[in-house]
Design an enzyme around this catalytic site. Sequence first.
Site, PDB file in Angstrom:
ATOM      1  N   ARG A 245       0.944  -1.213   0.077  1.00 32.09           N
ATOM      2  CA  ARG A 245       0.201   0.123   0.018  1.00 32.09           C
ATOM      3  C   ARG A 245       0.788   1.097  -0.161  1.00 32.09           C
ATOM      4  O   ARG A 245       1.843   1.255   0.755  1.00 32.09           O
ATOM      5  CB  ARG A 245      -0.900   0.046   0.991  1.00 32.09           C
ATOM      6  CG  ARG A 245      -2.044  -1.059   1.151  1.00 32.09           C
ATOM      7  CD  ARG A 245      -3.228  -0.553   0.185  1.00 32.09           C
ATOM      8  NE  ARG A 245      -4.063  -1.511   0.019  1.00 32.09           N
ATOM      9  CZ  ARG A 245      -4.350  -2.706  -0.718  1.00 32.09           C
ATOM     10  NH1 ARG A 245      -3.344  -3.074  -1.442  1.00 32.09           N
ATOM     11  NH2 ARG A 245      -5.371  -3.175  -0.586  1.00 32.09           N
ATOM     12  N   GLU A 274      -4.210   7.015  -5.455  1.00 30.09           N
ATOM     13  CA  GLU A 274      -4.503   6.147  -6.461  1.00 30.09           C
ATOM     14  C   GLU A 274      -5.781   6.660  -7.116  1.00 30.09           C
ATOM     15  O   GLU A 274      -6.879   6.888  -6.326  1.00 30.09           O
ATOM     16  CB  GLU A 274      -4.472   4.696  -6.220  1.00 30.09           C
ATOM     17  CG  GLU A 274      -2.987   4.480  -5.928  1.00 30.09           C
ATOM     18  CD  GLU A 274      -3.107   2.978  -5.426  1.00 30.09           C
ATOM     19  OE1 GLU A 274      -4.053   2.146  -5.766  1.00 30.09           O
ATOM     20  OE2 GLU A 274      -2.069   2.480  -5.044  1.00 30.09           O
ATOM     21  N   HIS A 293      -1.211  -0.255  -9.809  1.00 27.14           N
ATOM     22  CA  HIS A 293      -1.708  -1.108  -8.959  1.00 27.14           C
ATOM     23  C   HIS A 293      -2.222  -2.305  -9.657  1.00 27.14           C
ATOM     24  O   HIS A 293      -3.547  -2.624  -9.512  1.00 27.14           O
ATOM     25  CB  HIS A 293      -3.028  -0.461  -8.052  1.00 27.14           C
ATOM     26  CG  HIS A 293      -3.153  -1.124  -6.815  1.00 27.14           C
ATOM     27  ND1 HIS A 293      -3.544  -0.492  -5.670  1.00 27.14           N
ATOM     28  CD2 HIS A 293      -3.070  -2.267  -6.464  1.00 27.14           C
ATOM     29  CE1 HIS A 293      -3.756  -1.238  -4.721  1.00 27.14           C
ATOM     30  NE2 HIS A 293      -3.592  -2.449  -5.228  1.00 27.14           N
TER      31      HIS A 293
HETATM   32  C1  DGY Z   1      -5.632  -6.412  -2.733  1.00 26.74           C
HETATM   33  O1  DGY Z   1      -6.195  -7.329  -2.863  1.00 26.74           O
HETATM   34  O2  DGY Z   1      -5.632  -6.003  -1.553  1.00 26.74           O
HETATM   35  C2  DGY Z   1      -5.381  -5.535  -3.744  1.00 26.74           C
HETATM   36  O3  DGY Z   1      -4.203  -4.721  -3.481  1.00 26.74           O
HETATM   37  C3  DGY Z   1      -6.144  -5.228  -4.764  1.00 26.74           C
HETATM   38  O4  DGY Z   1      -6.556  -3.891  -4.015  1.00 26.74           O
END
Ligand code: DGY
Length: 331
Positions: A245, A274, A293
């Site tokens: 993250r 994002e 992402h």
């Molecule tokens: C998750 O599954 O947490 C991925 O980062 C997609 O948001």
Amino acid sequence: MSDTTRKNVLVFRELPPDQLARLQAQHKVTVANPRVPEQAARFRDALATTEGMIGSSYAIDEGLLAGAPQLRVISSVSVGVDNYALPALAKRGIMLCHTPGVLTETTADTIFSLIMASSRRLVELANLVRDGHWQRNIGEDLFGWDVHGKTLGILGFGRIGQALARRAALGFGMPVLYHNRHPIDAAKELPELMGKITHTPMEELLQRADIVAVVLPLSDETRGLMGPREFGLMKPGAIFVNGARGAIVQEEALLQALNHGPLRAAGLDVFATEPLPLNSPLRTHPKVTALPHIGSATFETRHAMAVLATTNLLQALAGERPLAMFDLSVV
Ligand code: DGY
């Protein structure tokens, strides 16, 4: 299914048609993505009567929960649950489900790709060819750095961290240092990695690793974890990769470390905001490989996530224990 057992379900991010059909066969479904301006009002209206929600990539905060008095379960099509007001869910007894396991290998593939791309300058050199600048044999100014044999430091050692360690240690002969709250008993839990992984205090890991990869969940504990001091501890010429993250990293400190500090390069799949704002210096930084992402974004894995999330929701609405429930007692 009789009308009285059909529940109001709100789908807040597109689901594949086969999974939407599973929900529609049993419940009254409204599809409304609050990120799409024309659907925002429908989303807010549906909240008032919704009993179950399914989706991802949208902050479900306390204010929003206040508008959903009948909500009993949220099924997130993600493994990360940082988008949800966890204490408020726990207080109201709203169940939270997520999708661990099915995205582990794909996300580890993405993170390893970022390691390769950053070390071997793959995107930069592919663009050089594409832009017609390959006029003579490349010289040292365009050489990359070996990945095999380098020491990889992994911050966070859950499923994805372990899958990354397997790739590094078994495929690329890399010694792996990892940091998490509890050391793994490798003999029992990861026998194939015995002697190849070492639990290491975070400070020492940052000082010793050639490549540092972040694979931690975002929580109050990890928010802003990588700051000026942490980047300052890294080896000169080290590479930093974030596949977890964005908010775990202080982006200003990362920029300083790229511009004036030890970092050779960074590979980033995630950002504090994002989509990445157009004016972010990380977007065009010559030392940064930035991805939108895509950790779990393959056809197979995104479909598997949707199947698991839909199953979780159907089970919860039927009063059964879902396959993958997030433990809210720990928040
Ligand atoms: C998750 O599954 O947490 C991925 O980062 C997609 O948001």
